[in-house]
Motif scaffolding. Structure first.
Motif, mmCIF file in Angstrom:
data_model
loop_
_atom_site.group_PDB
_atom_site.id
_atom_site.type_symbol
_atom_site.label_atom_id
_atom_site.label_comp_id
_atom_site.label_asym_id
_atom_site.label_seq_id
_atom_site.Cartn_x
_atom_site.Cartn_y
_atom_site.Cartn_z
ATOM 1 N N LYS A 41 48.417 40.687 49.713
ATOM 2 C CA LYS A 41 47.405 40.383 50.427
ATOM 3 C C LYS A 41 45.994 40.656 49.785
ATOM 4 N N ASP A 42 45.899 41.947 49.433
ATOM 5 C CA ASP A 42 44.530 42.258 48.971
ATOM 6 C C ASP A 42 44.402 41.577 47.426
ATOM 7 N N ALA A 43 45.418 41.664 46.705
ATOM 8 C CA ALA A 43 45.435 40.822 45.495
ATOM 9 C C ALA A 43 45.099 39.415 45.523
ATOM 10 N N ALA A 44 45.344 39.013 46.523
ATOM 11 C CA ALA A 44 45.393 37.412 46.882
ATOM 12 C C ALA A 44 43.885 37.005 47.300
ATOM 13 N N ARG A 45 43.499 38.237 48.053
ATOM 14 C CA ARG A 45 41.902 38.035 48.542
ATOM 15 C C ARG A 45 41.092 38.202 47.129
ATOM 16 N N ASN A 46 41.287 39.022 46.593
ATOM 17 C CA ASN A 46 40.362 39.098 45.437
ATOM 18 C C ASN A 46 40.511 37.738 44.575
ATOM 19 N N TYR A 47 41.758 37.446 44.249
ATOM 20 C CA TYR A 47 41.943 36.200 43.515
ATOM 21 C C TYR A 47 41.174 34.976 43.913
ATOM 22 N N ASP A 48 41.409 34.816 45.353
ATOM 23 C CA ASP A 48 40.643 33.699 46.004
ATOM 24 C C ASP A 48 39.101 34.018 45.978
ATOM 25 N N ALA A 49 38.355 35.225 46.203
ATOM 26 C CA ALA A 49 37.049 35.191 45.815
ATOM 27 C C ALA A 49 36.651 35.118 44.389
ATOM 28 N N LEU A 50 37.460 35.306 43.481
ATOM 29 C CA LEU A 50 37.115 35.049 42.005
ATOM 30 C C LEU A 50 37.094 33.750 41.953
ATOM 31 N N LEU A 51 38.082 32.975 42.298
ATOM 32 C CA LEU A 51 38.237 31.720 42.154
ATOM 33 C C LEU A 51 36.713 30.799 42.888
ATOM 34 N N ALA A 52 36.334 31.184 44.013
ATOM 35 C CA ALA A 52 35.237 30.739 44.687
ATOM 36 C C ALA A 52 34.040 31.168 43.937
ATOM 37 N N ALA A 53 34.035 32.241 43.516
ATOM 38 C CA ALA A 53 32.739 32.591 42.514
ATOM 39 C C ALA A 53 32.818 31.995 41.485
ATOM 40 N N ALA A 54 33.814 31.783 40.783
ATOM 41 C CA ALA A 54 33.856 31.015 39.499
ATOM 42 C C ALA A 54 33.359 29.704 39.903
ATOM 43 N N ARG A 55 33.964 28.978 40.702
ATOM 44 C CA ARG A 55 33.391 27.618 40.981
ATOM 45 C C ARG A 55 32.023 27.506 41.201
ATOM 46 N N GLU A 56 31.442 28.387 42.217
ATOM 47 C CA GLU A 56 30.110 28.252 42.436
ATOM 48 C C GLU A 56 29.270 28.593 40.878
ATOM 49 N N ALA A 57 29.522 29.547 40.423
ATOM 50 C CA ALA A 57 28.971 29.800 39.023
ATOM 51 C C ALA A 57 28.906 28.748 37.989
ATOM 52 N N PHE A 58 30.017 28.106 37.941
ATOM 53 C CA PHE A 58 30.266 27.121 37.071
ATOM 54 C C PHE A 58 29.286 25.745 37.471
ATOM 55 N N ALA A 59 29.378 25.546 38.668
ATOM 56 C CA ALA A 59 28.413 24.666 39.195
ATOM 57 C C ALA A 59 27.009 24.794 38.947
ATOM 58 N N GLU A 60 26.646 25.816 39.044
ATOM 59 C CA GLU A 60 25.368 26.331 38.968
ATOM 60 C C GLU A 60 24.890 26.396 37.319
ATOM 61 N N LYS A 61 25.760 27.222 36.681
ATOM 62 C CA LYS A 61 25.160 27.510 35.226
ATOM 63 C C LYS A 61 25.966 26.910 34.163
ATOM 64 N N GLY A 62 27.052 26.102 34.281
ATOM 65 C CA GLY A 62 28.022 25.688 33.327
ATOM 66 C C GLY A 62 28.881 26.537 33.010
ATOM 67 N N ALA A 63 29.819 25.985 31.855
ATOM 68 C CA ALA A 63 30.772 26.722 31.277
ATOM 69 C C ALA A 63 30.430 28.156 30.601
ATOM 70 N N GLU A 64 29.308 28.631 30.578
ATOM 71 C CA GLU A 64 28.444 29.600 29.765
ATOM 72 C C GLU A 64 28.345 30.738 30.949
ATOM 73 N N ALA A 65 28.666 30.468 32.214
ATOM 74 C CA ALA A 65 28.398 31.463 33.406
ATOM 75 C C ALA A 65 29.123 32.560 32.984
ATOM 76 N N SER A 66 28.483 33.919 33.176
ATOM 77 C CA SER A 66 28.699 34.932 32.806
ATOM 78 C C SER A 66 29.995 35.442 33.815
ATOM 79 N N LEU A 67 30.977 36.097 33.100
ATOM 80 C CA LEU A 67 32.150 36.771 33.681
ATOM 81 C C LEU A 67 31.730 37.917 34.839
ATOM 82 N N GLU A 68 30.682 38.559 34.202
ATOM 83 C CA GLU A 68 30.301 39.888 34.914
ATOM 84 C C GLU A 68 29.575 39.257 36.294
ATOM 85 N N ASP A 69 28.760 37.984 36.001
ATOM 86 C CA ASP A 69 28.191 37.483 37.501
ATOM 87 C C ASP A 69 29.272 37.041 38.212
#
Length: 192
Positions: A20-48
């Protein structure tokens, strides 16, 4: 014997951690990546992306060893959501089902545009996503055509290319994009 195409829902399920905790982190990372890619494109920072998800960079790399893996996972998750949406709207009236799905497709194209540049058109993930999307949305379009709600002189691929073309244009805001999409869909609707 030819290999069966991968099921996108199977791909998504196999990538998601079971704890459950790993799945929560995984889902949070996907949501954050989706948001970052939509805002900043493919060059969005992994740290961000890790920061937005509220996890450390090590957690990001444990789940997504490479930037490409993150791109593919976000892309597959988006397509899986689009396929689930097709199933969810399938009981609606044909035209309502088709337009509901197409509006979700528009949201998907925003993320897809950023990720698309990084993916190979021949990769297993890309091909599985394309096949799944056509299997999910195609029947909605065919049903609208059979019901006399959608033009019969065009195919599903034509429809997706039209909508994707519209979404590739820069708009002043989402309201303008929605107006233009509505006008285009009026052209797809069969004359009554």
């Amino acid at each position: 014997m030819t290999a069966q195409p991968l099921s996108i829902s199977g791909i998504v399920a196999s990538q998601r951690p079971h704890r459950k905790d790993a799945a929560r982190n995984y889902d949070a990372l996907l949501a954050a990546a989706r948001e970052a890619f939509a805002e900043k494109g493919a060059e969005a920072s992994l740290e961000d992306i890790a920061r937005r998800a509220g996890v450390g960079i090590g957690t990001l790399y444990r789940n997504f060893p490479t930037r490409r893996h993150l791109f593919e996972s976000v892309y597959a998750d988006e397509v899986d959501a689009l396929c689930r949406m097709a199933r969810d709207v399938a009981t609606q009236e044909p035209w309502a089902a088709l337009t509901s799905w197409l509006r979700r497709f528009v949201d998907y194209t925003v993320t897809k545009r950023a990720i698309r540049e990084a993916l190979d058109n021949e990769s297993e993930i890309f091909l599985a996503c394309r096949d799944s999307m056509y299997q999910a949305g195609g029947p909605l379009f065919e049903r609208a055509q059979k019901a006399g709600e959608a033009r019969t002189d065009m195919g599903f691929d034509d429809l997706l290319r039209m909508v994707a073309g519209i979404t590739s244009t820069n708009f002043l805001d989402d309201a303008q994009r929605d107006r233009v999409l509505t006008v285009a869909l009026d052209g797809v609707r069969a004359a009554h």
